[in-house]
Design an enzyme around this catalytic site. Structure first.
Site, PDB file in Angstrom:
ATOM      1  N   LYS A  53       6.383   0.478  -0.274  1.00  0.00           N
ATOM      2  CA  LYS A  53       6.821  -0.477   0.747  1.00  0.00           C
ATOM      3  C   LYS A  53       7.305  -1.777   0.100  1.00  0.00           C
ATOM      4  O   LYS A  53       8.399  -2.272   0.406  1.00  0.00           O
ATOM      5  CB  LYS A  53       5.690  -0.776   1.731  1.00  0.00           C
ATOM      6  CG  LYS A  53       6.085  -1.744   2.841  1.00  0.00           C
ATOM      7  CD  LYS A  53       4.907  -2.111   3.725  1.00  0.00           C
ATOM      8  CE  LYS A  53       4.026  -3.136   3.033  1.00  0.00           C
ATOM      9  NZ  LYS A  53       2.967  -3.639   3.943  1.00  0.00           N
ATOM     10  N   ASP A  62       6.390  -0.935   7.301  1.00  0.00           N
ATOM     11  CA  ASP A  62       5.171  -1.723   7.515  1.00  0.00           C
ATOM     12  C   ASP A  62       4.546  -1.311   8.850  1.00  0.00           C
ATOM     13  O   ASP A  62       4.967  -0.332   9.477  1.00  0.00           O
ATOM     14  CB  ASP A  62       5.477  -3.223   7.465  1.00  0.00           C
ATOM     15  CG  ASP A  62       6.193  -3.732   8.709  1.00  0.00           C
ATOM     16  OD1 ASP A  62       6.728  -2.917   9.488  1.00  0.00           O
ATOM     17  OD2 ASP A  62       6.213  -4.963   8.910  1.00  0.00           O
TER      18      ASP A  62
END
Length: 272
Positions: free
Chosen positions: A135, A153
């Protein structure tokens, strides 16, 4: 209630899902022209550091800490050679500051030893660094190197599942699934727009369904209030009134949304 209901159904084909997702992506672009990375930074190292600090913290909270941090530690070598107690004290407001201090010091050391102090611009290299997972790597690639990436997220995961773009729960599988629906060049900005939408409109517990420009394509329409005026009061952020207008909400409710947004901004509520 939307005039044209083109929401998902249990019999939706892969092609229909792709077309619906792309319509929603275009609507997101119209609704959130101000979408951007909300972590303040001026280079790849600063972005990497800020993203690591954003774990279990808000972007606003991180942005309050980083001016002092970036001034004190402008290079990877500065993090590698940092005084642990001093760095911990600076990072304390972001939470989990001991772990974050450890990550930043190890990151600095790894960058010095393996990349001449520079943040690399490849996924494989980034995820090999301390404190950087996939991420975070996608945030860095998309915003510092202009390499398209999907930032999966909590907002992203929640919304793409709510919209039934995918039923995957693993972040990597979600990234793969959404990557098949949306053109690669759109990935970075799509991530920002979804995050903005999650913060401002499509809230976890009570989404503003009746004031949402995506409602005609959303299978979860009705999870939150569908009455336009009630929904408008749930809109957050500095563009609440504009978002309400885009959704066709009557003027009185738009005024109420603007007042509520102004009040929220004074409290600093425009955060996850």
């Amino acid at each position: 209630m939307p005039d044209v209901d083109t929401r998902a159904s249990h019999t939706e084909t892969d092609l229909a899902r792709k077309r619906r997702a792309r319509r929603m992506a275009r609507a997101l672009a119209e609704a959130h022209p101000d979408a951007h990375c909300e972590l303040d930074h001026s280079n790849a190292l600063e972005l990497a550091v800020a993203t690591i600090l954003s774990a279990q913290s808000t972007d606003k909270g991180v942005n309050l800490v980083t001016p002092r941090l970036f001034k004190r530690y402008p290079t990877a070598a500065d993090y590698a050679g940092a005084d642990r107690m001093e760095l911990e004290e600076i990072l304390r407001p972001t939470g989990f500051y001991r772990n974050k201090t450890d990550s930043l010091m190890k990151l600095g050391q790894a960058l010095i030893e393996r990349y001449d102090g520079e943040v690399p611009g490849r996924m494989a290299d980034l995820v090999s660094l301390p404190g950087i997972g996939r991420k975070t790597a996608n945030v860095i690639l998309g915003n510092a190197f202009d390499v398209p990436g999907l930032t999966v997220d909590t907002h992203f995961q929640r919304l793409v599942r709510r919209w039934e773009w995918t039923d995957e729960t693993d972040p990597v599988k979600i990234e793969t699934a959404i990557g098949k629906l949306i053109e690669r060049r759109e990935w970075t900005m799509l991530s920002h727009r979804i995050i903005f939408h999650g913060r401002r409109v499509c809230h976890a517990r009570k989404p503003a369904c009746g004031a949402c420009t995506l409602s005609r394509w959303c299978p979860a329409y009705g999870t939150g209030p569908v009455d336009p005026e009630a929904a408008a009061k749930l809109l957050k952020g500095p563009r609440a009134a504009e978002l309400a207008k885009l959704a066709g909400v009557p003027a009185p409710a738009v005024s109420a949304a603007a007042a509520a947004a102004k009040e929220a901004a004074g409290r600093g509520d425009d955060t996850p």
